[in-house]
Design a protein around this motif. Structure first.
Motif, PDB file in Angstrom:
ATOM      1  N   THR A 199     -23.591  64.808  27.167  1.00 18.28           N
ATOM      2  CA  THR A 199     -24.510  63.852  26.447  1.00 18.28           C
ATOM      3  C   THR A 199     -25.222  64.347  25.062  1.00 18.28           C
ATOM      4  OG1 THR A 199     -25.261  62.559  28.427  1.00 18.28           O
ATOM      5  CG2 THR A 199     -26.684  62.837  26.640  1.00 18.28           C
ATOM      6  N   ASN A 200     -25.180  63.668  24.008  1.00 15.10           N
ATOM      7  CA  ASN A 200     -25.927  64.233  22.630  1.00 15.10           C
ATOM      8  C   ASN A 200     -27.436  64.276  23.015  1.00 15.10           C
ATOM      9  OD1 ASN A 200     -23.441  64.202  21.666  1.00 15.10           O
ATOM     10  ND2 ASN A 200     -23.440  62.152  20.807  1.00 15.10           N
TER      11      ASN A 200
ATOM     12  N   TYR B 148     -30.313  63.436  21.449  1.00 19.67           N
ATOM     13  CA  TYR B 148     -30.832  62.938  20.385  1.00 19.67           C
ATOM     14  C   TYR B 148     -31.896  61.932  21.038  1.00 19.67           C
ATOM     15  CZ  TYR B 148     -26.689  63.591  17.903  1.00 19.67           C
ATOM     16  OH  TYR B 148     -25.374  64.071  17.017  1.00 19.67           O
TER      17      TYR B 148
ATOM     18  N   ARG C 265     -33.975  58.371  21.878  1.00 21.35           N
ATOM     19  CA  ARG C 265     -33.412  57.174  21.927  1.00 21.35           C
ATOM     20  C   ARG C 265     -33.232  56.227  20.675  1.00 21.35           C
ATOM     21  NH1 ARG C 265     -35.451  53.338  26.835  1.00 21.35           N
ATOM     22  NH2 ARG C 265     -35.346  55.404  27.893  1.00 21.35           N
TER      23      ARG C 265
ATOM     24  N   SER D 171     -30.125  57.810  19.096  1.00 23.87           N
ATOM     25  CA  SER D 171     -29.045  57.271  20.019  1.00 23.87           C
ATOM     26  C   SER D 171     -28.323  56.031  19.289  1.00 23.87           C
ATOM     27  CB  SER D 171     -29.242  57.710  21.565  1.00 23.87           C
ATOM     28  OG  SER D 171     -28.256  57.059  22.318  1.00 23.87           O
TER      29      SER D 171
ATOM     30  N   HIS E 146     -26.021  54.080  21.778  1.00 21.41           N
ATOM     31  CA  HIS E 146     -26.058  54.976  22.981  1.00 21.41           C
ATOM     32  C   HIS E 146     -24.870  55.247  23.709  1.00 21.41           C
ATOM     33  CE1 HIS E 146     -30.147  53.873  22.623  1.00 21.41           C
ATOM     34  NE2 HIS E 146     -30.069  52.761  23.117  1.00 21.41           N
TER      35      HIS E 146
ATOM     36  N   GLY F 124     -23.670  57.881  22.958  1.00 26.47           N
ATOM     37  CA  GLY F 124     -23.579  59.310  22.962  1.00 26.47           C
ATOM     38  C   GLY F 124     -24.153  59.871  24.310  1.00 26.47           C
ATOM     39  N   TYR F 125     -24.847  59.109  25.057  1.00 26.35           N
ATOM     40  CA  TYR F 125     -25.178  59.168  26.393  1.00 26.35           C
ATOM     41  C   TYR F 125     -23.930  59.272  27.178  1.00 26.35           C
ATOM     42  CZ  TYR F 125     -30.171  58.264  24.935  1.00 26.35           C
ATOM     43  OH  TYR F 125     -31.423  58.356  24.469  1.00 26.35           O
TER      44      TYR F 125
END
Length: 249
Positions: free
Chosen positions: A207-208, A210, A212, A215, A221, A223-224
Motif C-alpha cells: 500500500t502506498n 499517502y 487519504r 490517495s 484509493h 494505491g491502497y
C-alpha cells in the motif's frame, strides 16, 4: 445472532450501493462534461494554466473512470446487480480506449490469481524493478490494433462529423488519456507490485503510504492496493476504511 449478522451485512451492501451509484454517476458525468468542453469549446490560445488545468483534471477523471470500471469487474460497483456492472463496465472500457470489458475482466482476475509472479499479465517478470520497460510491456499487452482502430474512428468522427479542431483533439483528448494510463500504472501497479523489499504475504502487493486526500488524487484509493487484494469485492471508496481497520488490528 445469525439474523443480526445478516441484517448488518444487508445494511453494508445497501450502503455500498447507495454510495457507489451516485459517486460513479458523478465521476462519469464530470468526465463527460470536462471532456466535451476541452475538445470542442476550449481555445488553446487561452492562458496556459487553463489548458494544463483541464488536461490534469481530465487525466484524473479518466483515472476515476477506469477505477469504476475495475470495480464493475469485481461486482463491487453495484453489488448483486451483475447486469448493471457489465453494462457500465463495458461502456466505460470502450470509451476509455476501445477495450473489451470481458477480456479486461479475465486479465484482471488472472492478475489476482497470480499476483506478482508468472501468469500475472500486469507484471513484468523479466524486469520487476524499472518503470519504463514495465510500462511498455503493460501498455503493449493491452493496447493493440483493435484499440487503435476504435480510437482512430473516434478521432475521425470528432473532427469530420462533430467539427472538433484537430489540435484540440490531440492535446485535450489524446494527451490526458495517455497520461491517465501512466498515472494508473505508476500508482496502482508499479509502486504497489514492484520488487523493492519484502511483501506482507502471497498477494505480493503493498500500500502506498499517502494520506487519504493524496490517495484520492493519485489513483482513487487504488494505491491502497494490499487492502484491495485482501478485500477485492470492496469498492474503491471503501479501501481507506479497510486500511484503517487493518492498522487498528
Amino acid at each position: 445472532m445469525n439474523a443480526g449478522l445478516k441484517s448488518d451485512s444487508d445494511k453494508l451492501e445497501s450502503r455500498r450501493l447507495n454510495w457507489g451509484l451516485p459517486l460513479g454517476f458523478l465521476v462519469v458525468t464530470s468526465w463527460a462534461t470536462v471532456h466535451i468542453y476541452s475538445v470542442f469549446f476550449h481555445a488553446l490560445s487561452a492562458p496556459l494554466w487553463q489548458t494544463l488545468g483541464l488536461i490534469a483534471l481530465q487525466c484524473w477523471l479518466y483515472t476515476g473512470m477506469f477505477i469504476i470500471a475495475h470495480d464493475t469487474m469485481h461486482g463491487s460497483f453495484a453489488p448483486n446487480r451483475p447486469k448493471v456492472n457489465a453494462v457500465l463496465g463495458t461502456g466505460i472500457m470502450f470509451i476509455y480506449a476501445g477495450f473489451s470489458w470481458k477480456s479486461m475482466r479475465a486479465a484482471h482476475h488472472a492478475h489476482h490469481d497470480n499476483s506478482g509472479r508468472d501468469g500475472d499479465p500486469d507484471f513484468n517478470l523479466d524486469n520487476p524493478h524499472q518503470f519504463w520497460p514495465w510500462y511498455v510491456k503493460f501498455f503493449t499487452h493491452y493496447f493493440g490494433w483493435k484499440q487503435l482502430a476504435v480510437l482512430l474512428g473516434f478521432t475521425l468522427a470528432y473532427i469530420f462529423i462533430f467539427g472538433a479542431n484537430y489540435l484540440n483533439t490531440i492535446v485535450m483528448w489524446a494527451v490526458p488519456a495517455i497520461l491517465s494510463s501512466i498515472q494508473l500504472f505508476y500508482f496502482g501497479t508499479y509502486l504497489t507490485h514492484r520488487h523493492a523489499g519484502e511483501f506482507a504475504d502471497h498477494h505480493n502487493a503493498r500500500t502506498n503510504s499517502y494520506p487519504r486526500w493524496l490517495s484520492l488524487l493519485t489513483c482513487f484509493h487504488f494505491g491502497y492496493h494490499h487492502e484491495h487484494h485482501l478485500f477485492p469485492h470492496e469498492p474503491w471508496w471503501r479501501l481507506p476504511c479497510r486500511k484503517f481497520e487493518k492498522n487498528a488490528s
